[in-house]
Design an enzyme around this catalytic site. Sequence first.
Site, PDB file in Angstrom:
ATOM      1  N   TYR A  25     -59.637  69.528  43.715  1.00  0.00           N
ATOM      2  CA  TYR A  25     -59.697  70.577  44.736  1.00  0.00           C
ATOM      3  C   TYR A  25     -60.231  71.923  44.229  1.00  0.00           C
ATOM      4  O   TYR A  25     -60.304  72.875  45.007  1.00  0.00           O
ATOM      5  CB  TYR A  25     -58.297  70.788  45.337  1.00  0.00           C
ATOM      6  N   ASN A  76     -60.224  69.915  58.270  1.00  0.00           N
ATOM      7  CA  ASN A  76     -59.735  69.267  57.054  1.00  0.00           C
ATOM      8  C   ASN A  76     -58.234  69.131  57.238  1.00  0.00           C
ATOM      9  O   ASN A  76     -57.476  70.036  56.883  1.00  0.00           O
ATOM     10  CB  ASN A  76     -60.064  70.080  55.800  1.00  0.00           C
ATOM     11  N   HIS A  82     -55.518  60.544  57.217  1.00  0.00           N
ATOM     12  CA  HIS A  82     -55.493  59.116  56.931  1.00  0.00           C
ATOM     13  C   HIS A  82     -54.549  58.321  57.830  1.00  0.00           C
ATOM     14  O   HIS A  82     -54.593  57.097  57.817  1.00  0.00           O
ATOM     15  CB  HIS A  82     -55.138  58.913  55.444  1.00  0.00           C
ATOM     16  N   ASP A  89     -55.974  61.825  68.846  1.00  0.00           N
ATOM     17  CA  ASP A  89     -55.927  61.929  70.309  1.00  0.00           C
ATOM     18  C   ASP A  89     -56.138  63.375  70.765  1.00  0.00           C
ATOM     19  O   ASP A  89     -56.813  63.623  71.775  1.00  0.00           O
ATOM     20  CB  ASP A  89     -54.595  61.396  70.848  1.00  0.00           C
ATOM     21  N   HIS A 102     -63.736  67.237  53.536  1.00  0.00           N
ATOM     22  CA  HIS A 102     -62.741  67.094  52.467  1.00  0.00           C
ATOM     23  C   HIS A 102     -63.315  67.688  51.191  1.00  0.00           C
ATOM     24  O   HIS A 102     -64.479  67.409  50.853  1.00  0.00           O
ATOM     25  CB  HIS A 102     -62.380  65.619  52.244  1.00  0.00           C
TER      26      HIS A 102
HETATM   27  C1  DQA Z   1     -58.201  66.389  51.286  1.00  0.00           C
HETATM   28  C2  DQA Z   1     -58.114  64.917  50.880  1.00  0.00           C
HETATM   29  C3  DQA Z   1     -56.815  64.296  51.369  1.00  0.00           C
HETATM   30  O1  DQA Z   1     -56.752  62.932  50.968  1.00  0.00           O
HETATM   31  C4  DQA Z   1     -55.641  65.027  50.755  1.00  0.00           C
HETATM   32  O2  DQA Z   1     -54.432  64.473  51.228  1.00  0.00           O
HETATM   33  C5  DQA Z   1     -55.699  66.494  50.967  1.00  0.00           C
HETATM   34  C6  DQA Z   1     -56.980  67.179  50.854  1.00  0.00           C
HETATM   35  C7  DQA Z   1     -59.442  67.072  50.659  1.00  0.00           C
HETATM   36  O3  DQA Z   1     -59.784  68.158  51.110  1.00  0.00           O
HETATM   37  O4  DQA Z   1     -60.022  66.530  49.719  1.00  0.00           O
HETATM   38  O5  DQA Z   1     -54.680  67.144  51.167  1.00  0.00           O
HETATM   39  O6  DQA Z   1     -58.329  66.469  52.697  1.00  0.00           O
END
Ligand code: DQA
Length: 154
Positions: A25, A76, A82, A89, A102
Site C-alpha cells: 500500500y 476502493n 471481495h 446493490d 486498488h
Molecule cells: C485494497 C485491496 C483489498 O484486498 C484490501 O482488503 C484493502 C485494500 C487495495 O487498495 O489494494 O483493504 O482495496
Amino acid sequence: MSGLRVMVLHGVNLDQLGRRDPGHYGSGSLSELEGTISGFAAELGHRVVFEQTNFEGEYVELLHKAPELGDALILNPGAWTHYAWAIHDALELTKLPAVEVHLSDVKAREAWRQHSVISDLCIGTIAGKGADGYRDALEMLGAHAASGATPSAR
Ligand code: DQA
C-alpha cells in the site's frame, strides 16, 4: 467536456494507510493519498470529493446519496470489495459511471482477494498502480463522459 464532480469513496481500513503493509500500500497516509488525487483532478479539470468509512452501512448510504452529489465514482471499498454484496446493490442503484481502484495488485495476492463483487458494475478496474491508479481512473471517467456514453451504457 466540462469537468466532472467525482466522489472518491474509500472503505474499510483505508484510513490506516501509513500503518498498513507498505509493500502493498505504500507508506503514505490517506490524507497524503487524497492530496495526490486532488492534484491529478486539478490537472485533468475535475473536482473530487472524498469520503472514508469503516462501516459498511455508512458506505451503502454514501452510495445512496451519490447521485445527488456527484457525476461519477471512484471506489476502493478495501476488503468489502471481495464479499459485500450490499455494496454491489447500492452501487447498481446509483446508475453512475464508476471505476474500481486498488492500490495493491489484488490479482497477484491471496485467492480471496481475486474476486470483486463490484467489477461487473464498473467501467474499469485498476489495481497495483498505487496512487497513480487514481489518475488512470479519473482519465477513464473523463473519456467515458466525453464519449457521450450514458451511465446505463457502462
Ligand atoms: C485494497 C485491496 C483489498 O484486498 C484490501 O482488503 C484493502 C485494500 C487495495 O487498495 O489494494 O483493504 O482495496
